[in-house]
Design a protein around this motif. Structure first.
Motif: not given
Length: 172
Positions: A30-40, A42-49, A79-84
């Motif tokens: 799956g695609l892990e989203v951290y944090p799962a709840t974010a405010a406009p 905020a920076t979100v990190t995505l990772t997947t195996t 893992r592969a990961g990135g931020r936005f």
């Protein structure tokens, strides 16, 4: 009747075959989203195996706003990961983020954009009046209340009279 049973059996066979193929298309991890709840903002990190040790993935996060970008292999990890950054203009709600690995696997994750602003300690609740038509700034109006009660009483009396007349066979 026999034809109906064979058609039903064929439909179940096709459905079972289709459902068995679905797990083959979906990737493990799956695609892990951290944090799962974010405010406009905020920076979100995505990772997947799902993409493997040196795999990359193209991400479509256009629903929330940042548009397409790439997940890169994370050093010393499988893992592969990135931020936005969640755009400041993002509307509150739940957004699906889709990543497609270079090997063809497709993974998804959900991001919840909340009312809270970046750096806030808790969710920010909407404030203000709701213009629903009920009540008023100066309190209830006794004349309107009396008129409403009178209208309800008249409707109840008429309804009772009509039901009584119908039960006795007098018709409407």
């Amino acid at each position: 009747m026999r034809t109906g049973r064979s058609l039903t059996a064929a439909a179940f066979t096709v459905a079972a075959t289709g459902f068995a193929a679905v797990p083959a298309l979906a990737a493990q991890g799956g695609l892990e989203v951290y944090p799962a709840t974010a405010a406009p903002g905020a920076t979100v990190t995505l990772t997947t195996t799902a993409c493997g040790a040196r795999g990359t993935a193209s991400v479509d996060a256009g629903a929330v706003g940042p548009g397409p970008f790439t997940l890169a292999p994370v050093q010393d990890s499988a893992r592969a990961g990135g931020r936005f950054a969640v755009p400041v203009s993002a509307q509150p709600g739940t957004y699906e983020i889709v990543a497609r690995c270079s090997g063809g696997a497709r993974v998804t994750g959900d991001l919840i954009v909340s009312f809270a602003q970046a750096g806030a300690t808790g969710p920010r609740m909407p404030r203000g009046l709701v213009r629903s038509g009920l009540g008023g700034a100066l309190g209830p109006d006794p004349v309107q209340i009396a008129a409403g009660v009178a209208a309800l009483a008249a409707a109840a009396a008429c309804g009772t009279w009509l039901l009584h007349r119908r039960a006795r066979g007098g018709g409407l």
